[in-house]
Design a protein around this motif. Structure first.
Motif, mmCIF file in Angstrom:
data_model
loop_
_atom_site.group_PDB
_atom_site.id
_atom_site.type_symbol
_atom_site.label_atom_id
_atom_site.label_comp_id
_atom_site.label_asym_id
_atom_site.label_seq_id
_atom_site.Cartn_x
_atom_site.Cartn_y
_atom_site.Cartn_z
ATOM 1 N N LYS A 181 0.837 -1.214 0.000
ATOM 2 C CA LYS A 181 0.000 0.000 0.000
ATOM 3 C C LYS A 181 0.871 1.263 0.000
ATOM 4 O O LYS A 181 0.625 2.217 -0.746
ATOM 5 C CB LYS A 181 -0.918 -0.009 1.214
ATOM 6 N N ALA A 182 1.921 1.216 0.850
ATOM 7 C CA ALA A 182 2.812 2.370 0.904
ATOM 8 C C ALA A 182 3.544 2.569 -0.420
ATOM 9 O O ALA A 182 3.731 3.700 -0.894
ATOM 10 C CB ALA A 182 3.817 2.195 2.041
ATOM 11 N N ALA A 183 3.947 1.463 -1.040
ATOM 12 C CA ALA A 183 4.643 1.567 -2.326
ATOM 13 C C ALA A 183 3.724 2.150 -3.397
ATOM 14 O O ALA A 183 4.152 2.974 -4.222
ATOM 15 C CB ALA A 183 5.151 0.184 -2.737
ATOM 16 N N ARG A 184 2.483 1.735 -3.387
ATOM 17 C CA ARG A 184 1.537 2.279 -4.378
ATOM 18 C C ARG A 184 1.309 3.771 -4.154
ATOM 19 O O ARG A 184 1.224 4.552 -5.116
ATOM 20 C CB ARG A 184 0.217 1.519 -4.290
ATOM 21 N N ASP A 185 1.217 4.174 -2.886
ATOM 22 C CA ASP A 185 1.013 5.599 -2.599
ATOM 23 C C ASP A 185 2.220 6.427 -3.056
ATOM 24 O O ASP A 185 2.054 7.513 -3.661
ATOM 25 C CB ASP A 185 0.785 5.791 -1.100
ATOM 26 N N ARG A 186 3.414 5.901 -2.809
ATOM 27 C CA ARG A 186 4.603 6.646 -3.204
ATOM 28 C C ARG A 186 4.776 6.636 -4.720
ATOM 29 O O ARG A 186 5.268 7.605 -5.305
ATOM 30 C CB ARG A 186 5.845 6.043 -2.527
ATOM 31 N N PHE A 187 4.342 5.528 -5.335
ATOM 32 C CA PHE A 187 4.403 5.496 -6.794
ATOM 33 C C PHE A 187 3.418 6.512 -7.397
ATOM 34 O O PHE A 187 3.704 7.140 -8.433
ATOM 35 C CB PHE A 187 4.058 4.083 -7.291
ATOM 36 N N ALA A 188 2.281 6.664 -6.741
ATOM 37 C CA ALA A 188 1.277 7.599 -7.253
ATOM 38 C C ALA A 188 1.785 9.032 -7.260
ATOM 39 O O ALA A 188 1.388 9.842 -8.116
ATOM 40 C CB ALA A 188 0.002 7.500 -6.417
ATOM 41 N N GLU A 191 7.434 9.099 -6.266
ATOM 42 C CA GLU A 191 8.648 8.953 -5.461
ATOM 43 C C GLU A 191 9.418 7.676 -5.798
ATOM 44 O O GLU A 191 10.630 7.609 -5.613
ATOM 45 C CB GLU A 191 8.286 8.967 -3.973
ATOM 46 N N ILE A 192 8.702 6.617 -6.242
ATOM 47 C CA ILE A 192 9.350 5.366 -6.610
ATOM 48 C C ILE A 192 8.812 4.911 -7.955
ATOM 49 O O ILE A 192 7.852 5.482 -8.484
ATOM 50 C CB ILE A 192 9.098 4.266 -5.549
ATOM 51 N N THR A 193 9.419 3.849 -8.474
ATOM 52 C CA THR A 193 9.028 3.360 -9.798
ATOM 53 C C THR A 193 8.058 2.174 -9.665
ATOM 54 O O THR A 193 7.830 1.637 -8.581
ATOM 55 C CB THR A 193 10.266 2.904 -10.580
ATOM 56 N N ARG A 194 7.514 1.781 -10.825
ATOM 57 C CA ARG A 194 6.624 0.629 -10.846
ATOM 58 C C ARG A 194 7.366 -0.648 -10.433
ATOM 59 O O ARG A 194 6.764 -1.582 -9.898
ATOM 60 C CB ARG A 194 6.048 0.479 -12.255
ATOM 61 N N THR A 195 8.664 -0.686 -10.691
ATOM 62 C CA THR A 195 9.471 -1.853 -10.282
ATOM 63 C C THR A 195 9.414 -2.054 -8.782
ATOM 64 O O THR A 195 9.308 -3.190 -8.282
ATOM 65 C CB THR A 195 10.921 -1.673 -10.736
ATOM 66 N N ASP A 196 9.482 -0.977 -8.018
ATOM 67 C CA ASP A 196 9.408 -1.078 -6.554
ATOM 68 C C ASP A 196 8.067 -1.661 -6.114
ATOM 69 O O ASP A 196 8.010 -2.485 -5.202
ATOM 70 C CB ASP A 196 9.602 0.308 -5.924
ATOM 71 N N VAL A 197 7.008 -1.230 -6.775
ATOM 72 C CA VAL A 197 5.684 -1.762 -6.443
ATOM 73 C C VAL A 197 5.617 -3.266 -6.770
ATOM 74 O O VAL A 197 5.081 -4.063 -5.990
ATOM 75 C CB VAL A 197 4.586 -0.997 -7.201
ATOM 76 N N ALA A 198 6.166 -3.643 -7.912
ATOM 77 C CA ALA A 198 6.153 -5.047 -8.308
ATOM 78 C C ALA A 198 6.962 -5.902 -7.338
ATOM 79 O O ALA A 198 6.575 -7.040 -7.020
ATOM 80 C CB ALA A 198 6.707 -5.194 -9.724
#
Length: 469
Positions: A181-188, A191-198
């Motif tokens: 959830k945090a990764a998706r928020d930061r990706f939105a 702040e981070i890339t889609r790779t981090d979310v994956a």
């Protein structure tokens, strides 16, 4: 009909298990409590006790060689005979064409007693062999008792550890769900890339699989617990560390004296040595005292023909040649005795290996537990630090995921080490010969195998037995 009975039986077991799940009390189940229930109700152990009671009968069967045999034989027959042309006087004069019919009832009865006097020392040695096999059976019963109690310990600790694994995996899933959830928020917000979310999603899927595996293993452990103890586990508590010998040498010395498997094999060797003499007795003379009484009556209608006789005598039998079968039996008995002597060495080595292995495992696991506790504490600190650095932007999502994995792995290792130490401690007790209800101190009525043996040893007659269904 048989399939219906099996289905009904299994349905009854399922209903009992479901009822047990609904009636579990809030108090913690103790390891000794589970062992006590298994000691009384476990079918494997109760079946072994019944088998030992059957083995006890070898001794009265051997002692029967000293006792007489008595048999009674009786016969009654009816004879009808006829003869044509026999003159018979009638009111009208002699009738030469008549038929004379003669009916007679005869009978005889005899009773015989045979008392063995000498059997080439076969009865003596057969009794020794039977007594040794009974002693071996008692040791095998102790070995079964130890195995059942050890299986209870394993099942208990598997359930206890399995529950810890499920809790840890659930916590890991919750933490990774928050991380995704945090990764998706930061990706939105870029702040981070889609790779981090994956990466976070992949770790979450992996953790969910680990959770399913942990739940499956726990269900299997619960099933094993029910099999051994006979009821569902309640709220289990971590058992205290068992008391073991102060040194490996002491443990080996004790095992060499009381290990039931080793003693059982030693008694088997004694029995096999006696079997040699039993086989050889068939080459020696035998003597019997024989007494008989007989009476006969050729025609119950005429008491004057009755007769009776009484006879007492001795019989001596000297075997000259038995077609080579007895010689072969003696040679076979000698080879079996040799095999037993070798197997004593084999079992002694196996016992030594089991004691040494479990001793070293128990001692080593103490240090492993200490190391895993340090590892868990350090991994928790590392995760906290990485999470703070991640919030500051100096750590990547993968760094947080790796730190989370390291913590869970350290926690799993700690639970595993604690479980293994308890199991290895009781495994050491079993290898020594101390994992019995008496040695452990279980609060149960102790089964005494000598009670049935004393009851049947000198029993001459009767078929009644005490059985457990």
């Amino acid at each position: 009909m048989t399939r219906y009975w099996v289905r009904a039986f299994l349905s009854g077991l399922a209903l009992s298990a479901a009822t047990a799940m609904l009636t579990v009390t809030a108090s913690a189940d103790k390891l000794f409590g589970a062992m006590e229930k298994a000691y009384v109700t476990n079918p494997t152990l109760n079946a072994a006790r019944a088998g030992q009671r059957a083995t006890d009968e070898l001794v009265p069967q051997a002692l029967s060689g000293w006792r007489p045999t008595i048999s009674v034989f009786g016969e009654v027959s009816r004879t009808r005979s006829s003869k044509e042309g026999v003159p018979i006087i009638t009111p009208d004069g002699p009738d030469v064409d008549s038929v004379a019919i003669n009916n007679a009832t005869s009978g005889n009865v005899s009773i015989q007693l045979s008392q063995p006097l000498f059997r080439g020392f076969g009865t003596v040695n057969q009794t020794k062999s039977a007594e040794a096999r009974v002693d071996a059976g008692k040791q095998n019963l102790l070995a079964t008792e130890q195995q059942v109690l050890f299986d209870v310990v394993q099942a208990y600790m598997d359930v206890y550890a399995g529950r810890q694994y499920v809790v840890l995996r659930r916590q890991d899933v919750s933490a990774l769900e928050a991380q995704v959830k945090a990764a998706r928020d930061r990706f939105a917000v870029g702040e981070i890339t889609r790779t981090d979310v994956a990466q976070a999603q992949a770790r979450l899927a992996e953790s969910q699989s680990f959770l399913v595996n942990a739940q499956t293993d726990l269900a299997r452990a619960v099933a094993s617990y029910v099999q051994m103890v006979g009821q569902e586990p309640g709220k289990l508590s971590y058992p205290k560390v068992v008391s073991i010998p102060n040194s490996l040498k002491m443990a080996l010395d004790v095992a060499g004296e009381i290990n039931p498997q080793l003693l059982a094999q030693a008694f088997v060797e004694v029995a096999r040595n006696s079997d040699i003499s039993v086989a050889f007795s068939n080459l020696l003379p035998s003597a019997d005292l024989v007494a008989s009484a007989a009476g006969s009556d050729p025609d119950f209608a005429q008491s004057k023909d009755r007769s009776s006789a009484v006879q007492v005598g001795a019989q001596l039998t000297i075997p000259l040649y038995e077609a080579g079968a007895v010689y072969s039996q003696v040679r076979q008995a000698k080879q079996l005795a040799s095999q037993s002597r070798i197997q004593v060495i084999e079992v002694a080595r196996a016992v030594r290996q089991a004691v040494a292995s479990s001793w070293n495992a128990y001692v080593g696991l103490a240090q492993i537990i200490k190391n895993t506790r340090t590892q868990v504490s350090a991994a928790q600190l590392a995760l906290n630090g990485v999470q703070q650095e991640y919030q500051a932007g100096t750590r990547t999502t993968l760094d947080v995921l790796d730190a989370q994995r390291d913590l869970v792995q350290a926690q799993v290792l700690q639970v595993t080490a604690e479980r293994n130490r308890v199991v290895s401690g009781y495994q050491l007790l079993a290898a020594i010969g101390h994992l019995t209800a008496v040695e452990v101190g279980l609060k149960v009525p102790i089964y005494d195998p000598d009670a049935n043996y004393k009851r049947v040893r000198n029993k001459w007659i009767g078929t009644d037995v005490k059985t457990v269904e």
